[in-house]
Design a protein around this motif. Structure first.
Motif, PDB file in Angstrom:
ATOM      1  N   THR A 287       0.807  -1.219   0.000  1.00 38.22           N
ATOM      2  CA  THR A 287       0.000   0.000   0.000  1.00 38.22           C
ATOM      3  C   THR A 287       0.839   1.267   0.000  1.00 38.22           C
ATOM      4  O   THR A 287       0.319   2.345  -0.254  1.00 38.22           O
ATOM      5  CB  THR A 287      -0.908   0.035   1.238  1.00 38.22           C
ATOM      6  OG1 THR A 287      -0.082   0.032   2.418  1.00 38.22           O
ATOM      7  CG2 THR A 287      -1.833  -1.169   1.266  1.00 38.22           C
ATOM      8  N   GLY A 288       2.114   1.144   0.307  1.00 33.27           N
ATOM      9  CA  GLY A 288       2.968   2.323   0.418  1.00 33.27           C
ATOM     10  C   GLY A 288       2.878   2.986   1.775  1.00 33.27           C
ATOM     11  O   GLY A 288       3.540   3.998   2.024  1.00 33.27           O
ATOM     12  N   GLY A 289       2.074   2.433   2.682  1.00 29.21           N
ATOM     13  CA  GLY A 289       1.940   3.016   4.011  1.00 29.21           C
ATOM     14  C   GLY A 289       3.163   2.799   4.880  1.00 29.21           C
ATOM     15  O   GLY A 289       3.375   3.511   5.862  1.00 29.21           O
ATOM     16  N   LEU A 290       3.980   1.806   4.519  1.00 32.94           N
ATOM     17  CA  LEU A 290       5.203   1.492   5.262  1.00 32.94           C
ATOM     18  C   LEU A 290       6.321   1.173   4.282  1.00 32.94           C
ATOM     19  O   LEU A 290       6.069   0.812   3.131  1.00 32.94           O
ATOM     20  CB  LEU A 290       4.985   0.276   6.171  1.00 32.94           C
ATOM     21  CG  LEU A 290       3.952   0.370   7.296  1.00 32.94           C
ATOM     22  CD1 LEU A 290       3.694  -1.023   7.873  1.00 32.94           C
ATOM     23  CD2 LEU A 290       4.422   1.314   8.380  1.00 32.94           C
ATOM     24  N   TYR A 291       7.544   1.311   4.746  1.00 32.69           N
ATOM     25  CA  TYR A 291       8.667   0.734   4.014  1.00 32.69           C
ATOM     26  C   TYR A 291       9.683   0.215   5.023  1.00 32.69           C
ATOM     27  O   TYR A 291       9.686   0.606   6.195  1.00 32.69           O
ATOM     28  CB  TYR A 291       9.293   1.695   3.009  1.00 32.69           C
ATOM     29  CG  TYR A 291       9.744   3.052   3.508  1.00 32.69           C
ATOM     30  CD1 TYR A 291      11.061   3.273   3.923  1.00 32.69           C
ATOM     31  CD2 TYR A 291       8.875   4.138   3.503  1.00 32.69           C
ATOM     32  CE1 TYR A 291      11.488   4.518   4.335  1.00 32.69           C
ATOM     33  CE2 TYR A 291       9.291   5.394   3.916  1.00 32.69           C
ATOM     34  CZ  TYR A 291      10.597   5.582   4.331  1.00 32.69           C
ATOM     35  OH  TYR A 291      11.018   6.829   4.741  1.00 32.69           O
ATOM     36  N   VAL A 292      10.519  -0.711   4.573  1.00 31.01           N
ATOM     37  CA  VAL A 292      11.454  -1.388   5.462  1.00 31.01           C
ATOM     38  C   VAL A 292      12.860  -1.297   4.883  1.00 31.01           C
ATOM     39  O   VAL A 292      13.046  -1.294   3.667  1.00 31.01           O
ATOM     40  CB  VAL A 292      11.034  -2.870   5.666  1.00 31.01           C
ATOM     41  CG1 VAL A 292      11.110  -3.654   4.354  1.00 31.01           C
ATOM     42  CG2 VAL A 292      11.884  -3.542   6.740  1.00 31.01           C
ATOM     43  N   THR A 293      13.845  -1.208   5.768  1.00 24.98           N
ATOM     44  CA  THR A 293      15.242  -1.178   5.334  1.00 24.98           C
ATOM     45  C   THR A 293      16.031  -2.266   6.065  1.00 24.98           C
ATOM     46  O   THR A 293      15.747  -2.576   7.223  1.00 24.98           O
ATOM     47  CB  THR A 293      15.900   0.188   5.622  1.00 24.98           C
ATOM     48  OG1 THR A 293      15.773   0.503   7.029  1.00 24.98           O
ATOM     49  CG2 THR A 293      15.254   1.288   4.795  1.00 24.98           C
ATOM     50  N   ALA A 294      16.998  -2.828   5.350  1.00 24.95           N
ATOM     51  CA  ALA A 294      17.951  -3.782   5.928  1.00 24.95           C
ATOM     52  C   ALA A 294      19.327  -3.131   5.851  1.00 24.95           C
ATOM     53  O   ALA A 294      19.750  -2.714   4.772  1.00 24.95           O
ATOM     54  CB  ALA A 294      17.926  -5.097   5.150  1.00 24.95           C
ATOM     55  N   SER A 295      20.018  -3.024   6.981  1.00 29.31           N
ATOM     56  CA  SER A 295      21.248  -2.235   7.045  1.00 29.31           C
ATOM     57  C   SER A 295      22.492  -3.092   7.264  1.00 29.31           C
ATOM     58  O   SER A 295      22.423  -4.205   7.789  1.00 29.31           O
ATOM     59  CB  SER A 295      21.151  -1.193   8.164  1.00 29.31           C
ATOM     60  OG  SER A 295      20.075  -0.316   7.946  1.00 29.31           O
ATOM     61  N   LYS A 296      23.620  -2.503   6.893  1.00 23.71           N
ATOM     62  CA  LYS A 296      24.896  -3.194   7.057  1.00 23.71           C
ATOM     63  C   LYS A 296      25.240  -3.404   8.527  1.00 23.71           C
ATOM     64  O   LYS A 296      26.000  -4.313   8.867  1.00 23.71           O
ATOM     65  CB  LYS A 296      26.016  -2.398   6.370  1.00 23.71           C
ATOM     66  CG  LYS A 296      26.027  -2.526   4.857  1.00 23.71           C
ATOM     67  CD  LYS A 296      27.186  -1.770   4.239  1.00 23.71           C
ATOM     68  CE  LYS A 296      28.526  -2.450   4.509  1.00 23.71           C
ATOM     69  NZ  LYS A 296      28.654  -3.750   3.808  1.00 23.71           N
ATOM     70  N   ASN A 297      24.694  -2.572   9.408  1.00 30.05           N
ATOM     71  CA  ASN A 297      24.978  -2.750  10.831  1.00 30.05           C
ATOM     72  C   ASN A 297      24.090  -3.818  11.472  1.00 30.05           C
ATOM     73  O   ASN A 297      24.102  -3.994  12.686  1.00 30.05           O
ATOM     74  CB  ASN A 297      24.832  -1.430  11.573  1.00 30.05           C
ATOM     75  CG  ASN A 297      23.407  -0.899  11.612  1.00 30.05           C
ATOM     76  OD1 ASN A 297      22.510  -1.499  11.024  1.00 30.05           O
ATOM     77  ND2 ASN A 297      23.202   0.217  12.279  1.00 30.05           N
ATOM     78  N   GLY A 298      23.283  -4.503  10.657  1.00 28.21           N
ATOM     79  CA  GLY A 298      22.476  -5.614  11.145  1.00 28.21           C
ATOM     80  C   GLY A 298      21.054  -5.266  11.528  1.00 28.21           C
ATOM     81  O   GLY A 298      20.281  -6.149  11.897  1.00 28.21           O
ATOM     82  N   ALA A 299      20.664  -3.981  11.430  1.00 28.70           N
ATOM     83  CA  ALA A 299      19.331  -3.566  11.863  1.00 28.70           C
ATOM     84  C   ALA A 299      18.298  -3.703  10.744  1.00 28.70           C
ATOM     85  O   ALA A 299      18.596  -3.447   9.580  1.00 28.70           O
ATOM     86  CB  ALA A 299      19.364  -2.122  12.350  1.00 28.70           C
TER      87      ALA A 299
ATOM     88  N   GLY B  35       5.332   5.476   5.796  1.00 25.72           N
ATOM     89  CA  GLY B  35       5.413   5.849   4.388  1.00 25.72           C
ATOM     90  C   GLY B  35       5.082   7.293   4.090  1.00 25.72           C
ATOM     91  O   GLY B  35       5.349   7.763   2.983  1.00 25.72           O
ATOM     92  N   VAL B  36       4.482   8.028   5.027  1.00 23.43           N
ATOM     93  CA  VAL B  36       4.140   9.432   4.799  1.00 23.43           C
ATOM     94  C   VAL B  36       5.038  10.365   5.597  1.00 23.43           C
ATOM     95  O   VAL B  36       5.589  11.326   5.065  1.00 23.43           O
ATOM     96  CB  VAL B  36       2.654   9.702   5.131  1.00 23.43           C
ATOM     97  CG1 VAL B  36       2.343  11.189   5.035  1.00 23.43           C
ATOM     98  CG2 VAL B  36       1.756   8.927   4.181  1.00 23.43           C
ATOM     99  N   THR B  37       5.211  10.084   6.883  1.00 25.08           N
ATOM    100  CA  THR B  37       6.025  10.972   7.716  1.00 25.08           C
ATOM    101  C   THR B  37       7.513  10.693   7.580  1.00 25.08           C
ATOM    102  O   THR B  37       8.331  11.514   7.980  1.00 25.08           O
ATOM    103  CB  THR B  37       5.644  10.819   9.196  1.00 25.08           C
ATOM    104  OG1 THR B  37       5.992   9.491   9.640  1.00 25.08           O
ATOM    105  CG2 THR B  37       4.151  11.039   9.396  1.00 25.08           C
ATOM    106  N   ALA B  38       7.873   9.524   7.010  1.00 20.84           N
ATOM    107  CA  ALA B  38       9.273   9.116   6.856  1.00 20.84           C
ATOM    108  C   ALA B  38       9.973   8.973   8.205  1.00 20.84           C
ATOM    109  O   ALA B  38      11.195   9.064   8.287  1.00 20.84           O
ATOM    110  CB  ALA B  38      10.036  10.084   5.952  1.00 20.84           C
ATOM    111  N   SER B  39       9.203   8.734   9.255  1.00 22.24           N
ATOM    112  CA  SER B  39       9.807   8.532  10.575  1.00 22.24           C
ATOM    113  C   SER B  39      10.011   7.041  10.822  1.00 22.24           C
ATOM    114  O   SER B  39       9.237   6.204  10.341  1.00 22.24           O
ATOM    115  CB  SER B  39       8.905   9.121  11.667  1.00 22.24           C
ATOM    116  OG  SER B  39       7.615   8.533  11.627  1.00 22.24           O
ATOM    117  N   CYS B  40      11.058   6.708  11.556  1.00 21.75           N
ATOM    118  CA  CYS B  40      11.341   5.312  11.891  1.00 21.75           C
ATOM    119  C   CYS B  40      10.422   4.903  13.033  1.00 21.75           C
ATOM    120  O   CYS B  40      10.495   5.464  14.130  1.00 21.75           O
ATOM    121  CB  CYS B  40      12.805   5.157  12.285  1.00 21.75           C
ATOM    122  SG  CYS B  40      13.286   3.455  12.665  1.00 21.75           S
TER     123      CYS B  40
END
Length: 377
Positions: free
Chosen positions: A286-298, A304-309
């Motif tokens: 839906t675009g309401g969320l997005y997820v990231t996988a990071s090199k530091n393991g997180a 998806g709107v406020t761009a806040s974690c």
């Protein structure tokens, strides 16, 4: 923060409006037999030439607008007011903006037997001159794109792949690769298909995001380029097709408006306290969320709107890198992989580990999850 939310929501609405206006312009020029002009506008705005619109729809809307403007002038009403794109939400296929709020407490635990995994068979269908670093299916499942360290991109037609694998093929050799693109200077890290148009994007170590029109049989080069400031490790289109996310060596995802190429970052990103390059970024259906996988393991979940974690799973794969993460189609789970040789299923609402899948033996190889986890979106 409220003003920032409003600004980003306004930007999303503006993008939808631009796409609708572009569609009307292309349809009007095409139906007026101005095909060269229609093709130029379609190419510049990434609008399909076969877009559907009622005959003379653009003229009808312009006439109505002029009539309203004339009426207001006669009544002494000022027309110099901010235009509200939400007024046009009733026209065409422009949907109302989705609410950004996610109630994580509403996610319930479910248990049930796992489905039996069918047996699979490996076949050689083509090859790059160097390591194939990424692969992506189109949303409709008709195409598969692969990107390589040799800087090339290959586009496969799935129907031809299936035909090639038939033991009784009688039409001679089948060539499943229908396009090959060459326009990067360094290895390609990730690919994504536009959700509506015949456009493929790529992110590479040369710090660029390139747009390829695969509807044109002779096109070998990109027709649009975004120059980022970092190595582009991952790319993901918003479901509307108006925005894209880039995961880079920077710890914060870069949000781009594909109509203006403007880059947006959260206003307080320096205060977020997140670090580590982003190996992969993916939007939910839906675009309401997005997820990231990071090199530091997180593994991090973003609004998806406020761009806040909104949630961070630190050390998701122990001390190893998290190499990929993707949503289930209902947005209730995230599937991640890492350099600890494991694949893990996480509950979005609580961040708890639901299941861990073992079996791999290599511990330092880069791996990526394909969209099979999300193809029913």
């Amino acid at each position: 923060m409220e003003s920032n939310n409003s600004s980003l929501e306004q930007t999303l609405q503006d993008g939808k409006l631009y796409r609708h206006v572009n569609s009307l312009i292309v349809a009007h020029l095409r139906d007026s037999n101005l095909n060269q002009a229609a093709s130029a506008v379609a190419s510049a705005t990434m609008t399909p030439m076969n877009v559907e619109a009622a005959p003379n729809k653009l003229l009808e809307l312009v006439a109505k607008g002029l009539a309203v403007e004339k009426d207001e002038m006669l009544r002494g009403v000022s027309t110099a007011v901010p235009f509200d794109p939400s007024i046009t939400a009733a026209y065409g296929s422009i949907p109302a903006p989705r609410a950004a709020f996610v109630d994580f407490s509403s996610v319930n635990d479910t248990k049930g037997p796992s489905k039996n995994i069918p047996k699979h068979e490996s076949r050689h269908i083509s090859e790059h001159k160097n390591v194939a670093r990424c692969a992506r299916f189109s949303p409709d499942g008709r195409f598969l794109a692969t990107g390589s360290a040799d800087t090339s991109i290959k586009l496969f037609e799935i129907a031809k792949v299936k035909q090639m694998m038939q033991p009784d093929a009688r039409d001679g050799p089948v060539r499943p690769v229908i396009r090959t693109f060459y326009d990067h200077q360094q290895p390609i890290n990730d690919l994504d298909f536009h959700p509506q148009n015949a456009v493929l994007i790529s992110g590479a170590k040369d710090r660029t995001i390139k747009f390829f029109d695969f509807s044109k049989t002779v096109a070998k080069r990109a027709f649009r380029v975004i120059q980022d400031t970092h190595n582009v490790r991952s790319v993901s289109f918003h479901p509307s097709g108006d925005f894209l996310l880039a995961g880079t060596d920077h710890s914060i995802p870069h949000l781009y408006d594909i109509n203006t190429f403007k880059c947006y970052l959260p206003p307080n990103f320096q205060e977020m306290g997140v670090n580590g390059a982003i190996n992969q970024v993916r939007y939910s259906c839906t675009g309401g969320l997005y997820v990231t996988a990071s090199k530091n393991g997180a593994i991090r979940l973003w609004d998806g709107v406020t761009a806040s974690c909104v949630r961070s799973i630190d050390g998701a794969h122990g001390a190893a890198e998290a190499t990929s993460a993707n949503f289930s189609k209902d947005e209730r789970y995230i599937l991640s992989s890492g350099k600890d040789s494991s694949v893990k299923l996480w509950e979005v609402g609580t961040g708890r580990l639901v299941k861990q899948y073992l079996g791999a033996t290599h511990t330092q190889l880069r791996c990526q999850l394909l969209l099979g986890f999300q193809t029913a979106c």
